[in-house]
Scaffold this active site. Structure first.
Site, PDB file in Angstrom:
ATOM      1  N   ASP A  59      17.418  50.406  38.184  1.00 32.71           N
ATOM      2  CA  ASP A  59      18.722  49.860  38.537  1.00 32.71           C
ATOM      3  C   ASP A  59      18.440  48.743  39.544  1.00 32.71           C
ATOM      4  OD1 ASP A  59      21.548  49.577  38.892  1.00 32.71           O
ATOM      5  OD2 ASP A  59      21.382  50.770  40.729  1.00 32.71           O
ATOM      6  N   GLU A 114      18.807  47.940  33.645  1.00 29.96           N
ATOM      7  CA  GLU A 114      20.179  47.461  33.526  1.00 29.96           C
ATOM      8  C   GLU A 114      20.209  45.935  33.554  1.00 29.96           C
ATOM      9  OE1 GLU A 114      24.129  47.790  36.234  1.00 29.96           O
ATOM     10  OE2 GLU A 114      23.141  49.688  35.744  1.00 29.96           O
ATOM     11  N   HIS A 141      21.580  54.557  43.654  1.00 25.41           N
ATOM     12  CA  HIS A 141      20.778  53.609  42.873  1.00 25.41           C
ATOM     13  C   HIS A 141      19.697  54.347  42.076  1.00 25.41           C
ATOM     14  CE1 HIS A 141      22.776  50.457  45.094  1.00 25.41           C
ATOM     15  NE2 HIS A 141      22.451  51.084  46.215  1.00 25.41           N
TER      16      HIS A 141
END
Length: 157
Positions: free
Chosen positions: A4, A64, A137
């Site tokens: 992330d 991501e 996260h």
């Protein structure tokens, strides 16, 4: 492995898949203070993600993609952090899957517009963890790793 990306916080998570069973191996977060120069912050992300790759030797990474939304400046910083992490993964020879936040939510929760709390709950459930991974996260990175396991050649498996 899942990532992330973020300039202030880059979450990472390593999972193991055996058949349909998923297990959490490790997770964490690379934090870089805003008071440090940009190049130094990106180097820290690169080095620490590289160390994770070297230690755990994952075969692949789900990361991501950058969502621009309203804040282009934040998206640009996230993109730079994402690039630093991707270089570390490329150096480790990892196969890369890139997923939108919607794809990750859909893979983990079954709903592309799921709330953050729903994603965290499902990460905990799918990986049979005692608690929700922190910081958030790291939970998001584990969700990206789970998403990778549900995709094959860019399509849901």
């Amino acid at each position: 492995m899942g990532i992330d990306p973020g300039l202030a916080h880059t979450g990472w998570g390593v999972i193991e898949q055996r058949g349909s069973h998923l297990a959490c191996v490790a997770y964490g977060c690379v934090a870089t203070p805003a008071s440090r120069p940009l190049a130094e912050r990106l180097m820290k992300i690169h080095h620490q993600i590289g160390a994770v790759v070297e230690r755990f030797r994952p075969e692949c990474v789900g990361i991501e993609t950058v969502w621009f939304g309203q804040n282009v400046t934040a998206a640009f910083a996230t993109g730079q952090a994402r690039g630093a992490a991707l270089v570390a993964c490329a150096e480790g020879g990892l196969a890369v899957g890139e997923y939108t936040p919607r794809q990750i939510k859909l893979a983990v929760v079954g709903e592309g517009s799921a709330e953050k709390e729903q994603v965290q709950y499902m990460v905990r459930h799918l990986l049979s963890l005692d608690r929700i991974p922190e910081p958030d996260h790291a939970a998001d990175a584990l969700a990206a790793a789970i998403c990778y396991t549900t995709h094959e050649n860019g399509r849901f498996a």
